[in-house]
Design a protein around this motif. Sequence first.
Motif, PDB file in Angstrom:
ATOM      1  N   SER A  66       9.173 -10.058  55.871  1.00  0.00           N
ATOM      2  CA  SER A  66       9.468 -11.862  56.000  1.00  0.00           C
ATOM      3  C   SER A  66      10.991 -12.284  55.028  1.00  0.00           C
ATOM      4  O   SER A  66      11.315 -13.611  55.433  1.00  0.00           O
ATOM      5  CB  SER A  66       8.089 -12.086  55.733  1.00  0.00           C
ATOM      6  OG  SER A  66       7.677 -12.518  54.559  1.00  0.00           O
ATOM      7  N   ASP A  67      11.180 -12.170  54.168  1.00  0.00           N
ATOM      8  CA  ASP A  67      12.127 -12.116  53.506  1.00  0.00           C
ATOM      9  C   ASP A  67      12.011 -13.043  52.146  1.00  0.00           C
ATOM     10  O   ASP A  67      12.305 -14.563  52.673  1.00  0.00           O
ATOM     11  CB  ASP A  67      13.883 -12.856  54.148  1.00  0.00           C
ATOM     12  CG  ASP A  67      14.945 -13.094  53.459  1.00  0.00           C
ATOM     13  OD1 ASP A  67      14.865 -12.586  51.476  1.00  0.00           O
ATOM     14  OD2 ASP A  67      15.078 -14.095  53.457  1.00  0.00           O
ATOM     15  N   SER A  68       9.444 -13.456  52.495  1.00  0.00           N
ATOM     16  CA  SER A  68       8.948 -14.905  51.765  1.00  0.00           C
ATOM     17  C   SER A  68       9.448 -14.501  50.346  1.00  0.00           C
ATOM     18  O   SER A  68       9.371 -14.012  49.821  1.00  0.00           O
ATOM     19  CB  SER A  68       7.870 -14.577  52.469  1.00  0.00           C
ATOM     20  OG  SER A  68       7.582 -15.674  51.488  1.00  0.00           O
ATOM     21  N   ILE A  69      10.126 -16.043  49.919  1.00  0.00           N
ATOM     22  CA  ILE A  69       9.991 -15.612  48.492  1.00  0.00           C
ATOM     23  C   ILE A  69       8.557 -15.704  47.712  1.00  0.00           C
ATOM     24  O   ILE A  69       8.368 -15.454  46.334  1.00  0.00           O
ATOM     25  CB  ILE A  69      10.704 -17.279  48.684  1.00  0.00           C
ATOM     26  CG1 ILE A  69      12.154 -16.907  48.274  1.00  0.00           C
ATOM     27  CG2 ILE A  69      10.403 -17.559  46.108  1.00  0.00           C
ATOM     28  CD1 ILE A  69      13.204 -18.523  47.474  1.00  0.00           C
ATOM     29  N   GLU A  70       7.444 -16.391  48.636  1.00  0.00           N
ATOM     30  CA  GLU A  70       6.441 -16.344  48.023  1.00  0.00           C
ATOM     31  C   GLU A  70       5.764 -15.115  47.876  1.00  0.00           C
ATOM     32  O   GLU A  70       4.945 -14.710  46.686  1.00  0.00           O
ATOM     33  CB  GLU A  70       5.357 -16.848  49.098  1.00  0.00           C
ATOM     34  CG  GLU A  70       5.465 -18.799  49.411  1.00  0.00           C
ATOM     35  CD  GLU A  70       6.564 -18.929  49.713  1.00  0.00           C
ATOM     36  OE1 GLU A  70       7.190 -18.399  50.515  1.00  0.00           O
ATOM     37  OE2 GLU A  70       6.622 -20.272  49.837  1.00  0.00           O
ATOM     38  N   TYR A  71       6.212 -14.171  48.665  1.00  0.00           N
ATOM     39  CA  TYR A  71       5.554 -12.806  48.798  1.00  0.00           C
ATOM     40  C   TYR A  71       6.835 -11.722  48.210  1.00  0.00           C
ATOM     41  O   TYR A  71       6.268 -11.206  46.925  1.00  0.00           O
ATOM     42  CB  TYR A  71       5.861 -11.906  50.039  1.00  0.00           C
ATOM     43  CG  TYR A  71       4.918 -12.053  51.365  1.00  0.00           C
ATOM     44  CD1 TYR A  71       3.861 -11.686  50.361  1.00  0.00           C
ATOM     45  CD2 TYR A  71       5.620 -12.282  52.078  1.00  0.00           C
ATOM     46  CE1 TYR A  71       2.427 -11.944  52.086  1.00  0.00           C
ATOM     47  CE2 TYR A  71       4.503 -12.157  53.396  1.00  0.00           C
ATOM     48  CZ  TYR A  71       3.228 -12.390  53.418  1.00  0.00           C
ATOM     49  OH  TYR A  71       1.877 -12.514  54.015  1.00  0.00           O
ATOM     50  N   PHE A  72       7.715 -12.829  46.871  1.00  0.00           N
ATOM     51  CA  PHE A  72       9.264 -11.501  46.239  1.00  0.00           C
ATOM     52  C   PHE A  72       8.025 -12.132  44.874  1.00  0.00           C
ATOM     53  O   PHE A  72       8.037 -11.550  44.367  1.00  0.00           O
ATOM     54  CB  PHE A  72      10.077 -12.165  46.256  1.00  0.00           C
ATOM     55  CG  PHE A  72      11.165 -11.688  45.579  1.00  0.00           C
ATOM     56  CD1 PHE A  72      10.763  -9.920  45.221  1.00  0.00           C
ATOM     57  CD2 PHE A  72      12.220 -12.100  45.656  1.00  0.00           C
ATOM     58  CE1 PHE A  72      11.966  -9.456  45.847  1.00  0.00           C
ATOM     59  CE2 PHE A  72      13.347 -11.538  44.848  1.00  0.00           C
ATOM     60  CZ  PHE A  72      13.603  -9.960  44.583  1.00  0.00           C
ATOM     61  N   SER A  73       8.051 -13.609  44.508  1.00  0.00           N
ATOM     62  CA  SER A  73       7.576 -13.628  44.006  1.00  0.00           C
ATOM     63  C   SER A  73       6.053 -12.845  42.861  1.00  0.00           C
ATOM     64  O   SER A  73       5.665 -12.645  41.979  1.00  0.00           O
ATOM     65  CB  SER A  73       7.230 -15.554  43.572  1.00  0.00           C
ATOM     66  OG  SER A  73       6.399 -15.600  41.827  1.00  0.00           O
ATOM     67  N   ASP A  74       5.689 -13.083  44.132  1.00  0.00           N
ATOM     68  CA  ASP A  74       4.022 -12.473  43.974  1.00  0.00           C
ATOM     69  C   ASP A  74       3.442 -10.596  43.797  1.00  0.00           C
ATOM     70  O   ASP A  74       2.983 -10.312  43.099  1.00  0.00           O
ATOM     71  CB  ASP A  74       2.989 -12.286  45.237  1.00  0.00           C
ATOM     72  CG  ASP A  74       2.114 -13.745  45.456  1.00  0.00           C
ATOM     73  OD1 ASP A  74       2.365 -14.738  44.729  1.00  0.00           O
ATOM     74  OD2 ASP A  74       1.902 -14.049  46.775  1.00  0.00           O
ATOM     75  N   TYR A  75       4.925 -10.364  44.315  1.00  0.00           N
ATOM     76  CA  TYR A  75       4.962  -9.044  44.129  1.00  0.00           C
ATOM     77  C   TYR A  75       5.750  -8.762  42.516  1.00  0.00           C
ATOM     78  O   TYR A  75       5.337  -7.879  41.724  1.00  0.00           O
ATOM     79  CB  TYR A  75       6.091  -8.513  45.125  1.00  0.00           C
ATOM     80  CG  TYR A  75       6.859  -7.188  44.456  1.00  0.00           C
ATOM     81  CD1 TYR A  75       6.736  -5.783  43.968  1.00  0.00           C
ATOM     82  CD2 TYR A  75       8.285  -7.276  43.784  1.00  0.00           C
ATOM     83  CE1 TYR A  75       7.019  -4.713  44.005  1.00  0.00           C
ATOM     84  CE2 TYR A  75       8.958  -6.656  43.603  1.00  0.00           C
ATOM     85  CZ  TYR A  75       8.817  -4.964  43.469  1.00  0.00           C
ATOM     86  OH  TYR A  75       8.692  -3.420  42.717  1.00  0.00           O
ATOM     87  N   ALA A  76       6.709  -9.566  42.071  1.00  0.00           N
ATOM     88  CA  ALA A  76       6.922  -9.692  40.493  1.00  0.00           C
ATOM     89  C   ALA A  76       5.554  -9.832  39.168  1.00  0.00           C
ATOM     90  O   ALA A  76       5.766  -9.371  39.043  1.00  0.00           O
ATOM     91  CB  ALA A  76       7.298 -10.784  40.464  1.00  0.00           C
ATOM     92  N   ALA A  77       4.951 -10.595  39.862  1.00  0.00           N
ATOM     93  CA  ALA A  77       3.863 -11.063  39.022  1.00  0.00           C
ATOM     94  C   ALA A  77       3.370  -9.844  39.254  1.00  0.00           C
ATOM     95  O   ALA A  77       2.907  -9.364  37.906  1.00  0.00           O
ATOM     96  CB  ALA A  77       2.881 -12.159  39.839  1.00  0.00           C
ATOM     97  N   THR A  78       2.830  -8.441  40.608  1.00  0.00           N
ATOM     98  CA  THR A  78       1.995  -7.535  40.040  1.00  0.00           C
ATOM     99  C   THR A  78       2.616  -6.575  38.722  1.00  0.00           C
ATOM    100  O   THR A  78       2.369  -6.191  38.592  1.00  0.00           O
ATOM    101  CB  THR A  78       1.800  -7.031  41.463  1.00  0.00           C
ATOM    102  OG1 THR A  78       3.179  -6.827  42.378  1.00  0.00           O
ATOM    103  CG2 THR A  78       1.171  -7.699  42.174  1.00  0.00           C
ATOM    104  N   LEU A  79       3.978  -6.678  39.184  1.00  0.00           N
ATOM    105  CA  LEU A  79       4.598  -5.736  38.537  1.00  0.00           C
ATOM    106  C   LEU A  79       4.301  -6.334  36.309  1.00  0.00           C
ATOM    107  O   LEU A  79       4.728  -5.176  35.837  1.00  0.00           O
ATOM    108  CB  LEU A  79       6.886  -5.784  38.489  1.00  0.00           C
ATOM    109  CG  LEU A  79       6.826  -5.412  39.661  1.00  0.00           C
ATOM    110  CD1 LEU A  79       8.408  -6.073  39.971  1.00  0.00           C
ATOM    111  CD2 LEU A  79       6.487  -4.342  39.815  1.00  0.00           C
ATOM    112  N   ILE A  80       4.138  -7.292  36.100  1.00  0.00           N
ATOM    113  CA  ILE A  80       4.186  -7.749  34.843  1.00  0.00           C
ATOM    114  C   ILE A  80       2.651  -7.545  34.557  1.00  0.00           C
ATOM    115  O   ILE A  80       3.014  -7.003  33.667  1.00  0.00           O
ATOM    116  CB  ILE A  80       3.619  -9.493  35.147  1.00  0.00           C
ATOM    117  CG1 ILE A  80       5.069 -10.296  35.344  1.00  0.00           C
ATOM    118  CG2 ILE A  80       3.211  -9.962  33.615  1.00  0.00           C
ATOM    119  CD1 ILE A  80       5.531 -11.889  35.170  1.00  0.00           C
TER     120      ILE A  80
END
Length: 301
Positions: A66-80
């Motif tokens: 989707s190229d959605s920033i929301e998904y990208f941000s949530d993905y990064a949160a899981t990495l934390i």
Amino acid sequence: MNRKTTIILFLLISSGVFACINEYRTLLTGEVVHKERSSGLVWTRDIDTQKLKEISNHLLQSYERSDSIEYFSDYAATLIYLGEYQKAKKIYQEIEQKSPNLYTTASNLGTIYELINKPDTALAWIKKSVTLNPNSHGGSEWIHIKILEYKISKSDDFSTSILGLDFGDNPSPMNPHAYELRKLEEDIKHQLKERLTFIKPPNKIIGALYFDLGNIIAQTKDVQAAMESYHEAKKYGFESELLVQRIVTMQELANKAKPYKQQKQLIDFIKNHIVLLFSLVALTVFLLIVLFILFRKRRTV
């Protein structure tokens, strides 16, 4: 079993399942009250790493589709949560370039920089996040700022509260500055819950927060709950003569509730045995009646 009996049994069972547990607890005034059990601990869930990895992969795939920033941000949160701080930092920096001034980006970058021990940069991002969303984390981010300022100072002095709170030097905590204790309690618990996922003992800053929490809970709840906070402060490595003194004082006050607990235990023991005795008597009478009826029927035949 008829419908009416089924409903009654359900009500009896459910009332036992959802009933609140009450105990005899001691207030800071020394008064013993019978109230719902309170706790001075802050609970946080353990991370299911395998499950989190699955969620992380799913979010990454969703972003790629989707190229959605929301998904990208949530993905990064899981990495934390998975401890991949550098990878998460790179993603949030990329998001910041594409869509600047997002609260989530500022807040999570602040957390990442704190976790990689760069409190100066962390403070700048956390302050920015508060500017973007003053009510974030229930308005408790002032505590996050205080913690980062303490880290930047490189102080190892815990003789005063790192949050700037003052509950006096007496054996029992007081509120000489008329703090809004309920709000303070809520804020500290919120920040502890956020941090305990990442930080394990020993950690004197966590210990200092628990000491402040104990001083508050002693006044808002009861001394038993306050002792839980104080002991958790010790577990995290916080040490002070005042902490030791207050644990002793809280224990002395808590001991006042023991006779009430013992009396209740005795009453419960007697009640339970009386119920058991009456049940046995009733069962015996019932069996005798049944035997008598059977005997009469045999004689009649």
